[in-house]
Scaffold this motif. Sequence first.
Motif, PDB file in Angstrom:
ATOM      1  N   ASN A  16       0.773  -1.251   0.000  1.00 31.31           N
ATOM      2  CA  ASN A  16       0.000   0.000   0.000  1.00 31.31           C
ATOM      3  C   ASN A  16       0.806   1.304   0.000  1.00 31.31           C
ATOM      4  N   VAL A  17       2.129   1.236  -0.196  1.00 33.52           N
ATOM      5  CA  VAL A  17       2.918   2.476  -0.165  1.00 33.52           C
ATOM      6  C   VAL A  17       2.852   3.242  -1.493  1.00 33.52           C
ATOM      7  N   SER A  20       2.680   0.396  -7.208  1.00 32.61           N
ATOM      8  CA  SER A  20       2.012   0.221  -8.505  1.00 32.61           C
ATOM      9  C   SER A  20       1.630   1.568  -9.113  1.00 32.61           C
ATOM     10  N   ILE A  33      -2.602  -2.707 -11.439  1.00 35.79           N
ATOM     11  CA  ILE A  33      -3.836  -2.326 -10.752  1.00 35.79           C
ATOM     12  C   ILE A  33      -3.492  -1.664  -9.424  1.00 35.79           C
ATOM     13  N   THR A  35      -5.378  -0.180  -5.742  1.00 36.55           N
ATOM     14  CA  THR A  35      -6.573   0.021  -4.902  1.00 36.55           C
ATOM     15  C   THR A  35      -6.142   0.582  -3.557  1.00 36.55           C
ATOM     16  N   THR A  40      -2.661  -5.695  -3.013  1.00 32.21           N
ATOM     17  CA  THR A  40      -3.325  -5.632  -4.315  1.00 32.21           C
ATOM     18  C   THR A  40      -2.490  -6.364  -5.367  1.00 32.21           C
ATOM     19  N   PRO A  62       4.891  -7.396  -5.281  1.00 30.41           N
ATOM     20  CA  PRO A  62       3.902  -7.434  -4.189  1.00 30.41           C
ATOM     21  C   PRO A  62       4.505  -6.808  -2.927  1.00 30.41           C
ATOM     22  N   GLY A  63       3.668  -6.212  -2.100  1.00 37.21           N
ATOM     23  CA  GLY A  63       4.152  -5.635  -0.841  1.00 37.21           C
ATOM     24  C   GLY A  63       4.729  -6.712   0.072  1.00 37.21           C
ATOM     25  N   ASN A 125       7.193   8.290  -0.814  1.00 41.37           N
ATOM     26  CA  ASN A 125       6.038   8.610  -1.656  1.00 41.37           C
ATOM     27  C   ASN A 125       4.929   9.249  -0.802  1.00 41.37           C
ATOM     28  N   LYS A 126       3.927   9.766  -1.441  1.00 41.67           N
ATOM     29  CA  LYS A 126       2.746  10.384  -0.800  1.00 41.67           C
ATOM     30  C   LYS A 126       3.114  11.642  -0.011  1.00 41.67           C
ATOM     31  N   ASP A 128       2.349  14.464  -0.692  1.00 34.38           N
ATOM     32  CA  ASP A 128       1.193  15.384  -0.694  1.00 34.38           C
ATOM     33  C   ASP A 128       0.382  15.274   0.598  1.00 34.38           C
ATOM     34  N   SER A 155       5.423  12.404  -5.069  1.00 36.23           N
ATOM     35  CA  SER A 155       4.010  12.047  -4.940  1.00 36.23           C
ATOM     36  C   SER A 155       3.593  11.418  -6.258  1.00 36.23           C
ATOM     37  N   ALA A 156       3.287  10.124  -6.211  1.00 33.29           N
ATOM     38  CA  ALA A 156       2.845   9.438  -7.436  1.00 33.29           C
ATOM     39  C   ALA A 156       1.493   9.985  -7.864  1.00 33.29           C
ATOM     40  N   LYS A 157       0.773  10.556  -6.900  1.00 34.14           N
ATOM     41  CA  LYS A 157      -0.571  11.060  -7.201  1.00 34.14           C
ATOM     42  C   LYS A 157      -0.512  12.381  -7.973  1.00 34.14           C
TER      43      LYS A 157
HETATM   44  N1  LIG Z   1      -2.267  10.696  -1.450  1.00 33.25           N
HETATM   45  C1  LIG Z   1      -1.567   9.844  -2.185  1.00 33.25           C
HETATM   46  N2  LIG Z   1      -2.033   8.589  -2.364  1.00 33.25           N
HETATM   47  C2  LIG Z   1      -1.285   7.736  -3.113  1.00 33.25           C
HETATM   48  C3  LIG Z   1      -0.042   8.109  -3.694  1.00 33.25           C
HETATM   49  N3  LIG Z   1       0.448   7.050  -4.350  1.00 33.25           N
HETATM   50  C4  LIG Z   1      -0.443   6.047  -4.200  1.00 33.25           C
HETATM   51  N4  LIG Z   1      -1.493   6.460  -3.459  1.00 33.25           N
HETATM   52  C5  LIG Z   1      -2.673   5.667  -3.045  1.00 33.25           C
HETATM   53  O1  LIG Z   1      -2.231   4.632  -2.170  1.00 33.25           O
HETATM   54  C6  LIG Z   1      -3.032   3.455  -2.333  1.00 33.25           C
HETATM   55  C7  LIG Z   1      -2.146   2.254  -2.612  1.00 33.25           C
HETATM   56  O2  LIG Z   1      -1.531   2.423  -3.872  1.00 33.25           O
HETATM   57  P1  LIG Z   1      -0.886   1.189  -4.679  1.00 33.25           P
HETATM   58  O3  LIG Z   1      -0.141   1.763  -5.825  1.00 33.25           O
HETATM   59  O4  LIG Z   1      -1.911   0.148  -4.952  1.00 33.25           O
HETATM   60  O5  LIG Z   1       0.130   0.659  -3.570  1.00 33.25           O
HETATM   61  P2  LIG Z   1       1.084  -0.651  -3.650  1.00 33.25           P
HETATM   62  O6  LIG Z   1       2.322  -0.315  -2.901  1.00 33.25           O
HETATM   63  O7  LIG Z   1       1.255  -1.079  -5.058  1.00 33.25           O
HETATM   64  O8  LIG Z   1       0.209  -1.694  -2.829  1.00 33.25           O
HETATM   65  P3  LIG Z   1       0.317  -3.341  -2.854  1.00 33.25           P
HETATM   66  O9  LIG Z   1       0.211  -3.779  -4.272  1.00 33.25           O
HETATM   67  O10 LIG Z   1      -0.884  -3.747  -2.045  1.00 33.25           O
HETATM   68  O11 LIG Z   1       1.601  -3.693  -2.198  1.00 33.25           O
HETATM   69  C8  LIG Z   1      -4.024   3.776  -3.458  1.00 33.25           C
HETATM   70  O12 LIG Z   1      -5.234   4.187  -2.882  1.00 33.25           O
HETATM   71  C9  LIG Z   1      -3.339   4.930  -4.199  1.00 33.25           C
HETATM   72  O13 LIG Z   1      -4.258   5.772  -4.868  1.00 33.25           O
HETATM   73  C10 LIG Z   1       0.414   9.450  -3.477  1.00 33.25           C
HETATM   74  O14 LIG Z   1       1.475   9.892  -3.928  1.00 33.25           O
HETATM   75  N5  LIG Z   1      -0.377  10.258  -2.703  1.00 33.25           N
END
Ligand SMILES: Nc1nc2c(ncn2[C@@H]2O[C@H](COP(=O)(O)OP(=O)(O)OP(=O)(O)O)[C@@H](O)[C@H]2O)c(=O)[nH]1
Length: 300
Positions: A16-17, A20, A33, A35, A40, A62-63, A125-126, A128, A155-157
Motif C-alpha cells: 500500500n505504499v 504500482s 492495478i 486500490t 493488491t 507485491p508488498g 512517496n505520498k 502530498d 508524490s505518485a498522485k
Molecule cells: N495521497 C496519495 N495517495 C497515493 C499516492 N500514491 C499512491 N497512493 C494511493 O495509495 C493506495 C495504494 O496504492 P498502490 O499503488 O496500490 O500501492 P502498492 O504499494 O502497489 O500496494 P500493494 O500492491 O498492495 O503492495 C491507493 O489508494 C493509491 O491511490 C500518493 O502519492 N499520494
Amino acid sequence: MSKTSFGYVTLVGEPNVGKSTLLNQFVGTKLAIVTHKTQTTRSNLIGIQHRGDTQIAFVDTPGIFNPKTKLDQIMVKSAWGSIKYADIISLIVQPKSAQRSEISTVIRRLRRMDSNQAKRILIVNKIDLVKPSELLKMVEVFTKEMDFAKVFLVSAKTGDGIPDLLDWYGDNLPDGNWLFPRDHISSQSVQNLACDITREKLLIRLHQEIPYNLTVVTDQWQELKNNEVRIDQNIIVSREGHKAMVIGASGSCIKQIGIEARKDIAKLLGQKVHLFLRVTVRKKWMNDETRLGEMGIGMI
Ligand SMILES: Nc1nc2c(ncn2[C@@H]2O[C@H](COP(=O)(O)OP(=O)(O)OP(=O)(O)O)[C@@H](O)[C@H]2O)c(=O)[nH]1
Ligand SMILES: [Mg+2]
C-alpha cells in the motif's frame, strides 16, 4: 551506432505504499492495478520505459508482509526475488512507515542481501499528505538504518518529484543492449493484465476477506471480426458464501464488476470487448502450489 543502456529498476516496500501507482506514472500507462487495499499486487510486473538510448525495465512487486498462506509466501518471495537481478533497488516508503516496526524488518533484510552491488535509493512517496517540515524528520528515521545512494521525495498522485527521479534512473543504468523490443510496454500477457483489471474491480467493491480469497483466470480469449474480442473469465473463490457475495442479489454485483472491468480492458486493448464472467468455488486454491503455478502466480 550510439551506445545504449539497459537496466532493471525494482520497486519494493510494504503493501500500500504506492509501488504500482509509481510504476504507472513511470511508464505513462495504467498497467498495474491500484486500490486503497493492501496486497493488491500479487505477481511481479515489468513495465518498460524508453528515454533516448536508455531502456528501463521497472519491476513492480507485491508488498512485503508477514506471509500466512502459500499464496502469501509466493508473493513475498517474488518481491525479494526481484532484488537479485536489479540494477537499482528502490525502497518505497510512505510517511506512515516511519512509525512502523515492519519497515525496519524490510530494511534489515535488504541490508543483509547480496544484490550484486546494485545501487539502493529511498523513495518517500505520498508527500502530498504531509507538511514539508515533517519530511526531513522522516527521512532521518529511514537513513539512520541504511545508506542510500540518493533519497527522493515524490508524490505518485500529483507527479511531484517524478521527472527528477526518472532523470536519475536514466543516468545511473549500465551500458548494455536492450532486452525488450521497442514497442513492448510490459512483460505480462494481456490475458493476465485483463484478469488483474477484473480483480481490481472486485477488490474495490467487496469487503473484508472476500477479495483476498479470490483470483481471476482466463477461460477463453477469442478474437472476433471488426477488431472485437470475446473474453471469458473465471472468478475463483474459496467458499460458497463468497460466491453468493460476488454474484450479489439477482446478479447485481457481478454485473457491475463486468461493466467496470470491460471498460478498462477495452481501454488497455484498444478494442471493443465482450466480457463474460463466471464464479467457481475451489476450496483450497490459495494453498495449492500447483494450482497457483497454473494461474501464473509467482512466474517472474
Ligand atoms: N495521497 C496519495 N495517495 C497515493 C499516492 N500514491 C499512491 N497512493 C494511493 O495509495 C493506495 C495504494 O496504492 P498502490 O499503488 O496500490 O500501492 P502498492 O504499494 O502497489 O500496494 P500493494 O500492491 O498492495 O503492495 C491507493 O489508494 C493509491 O491511490 C500518493 O502519492 N499520494
Ligand atoms: Mg501494488
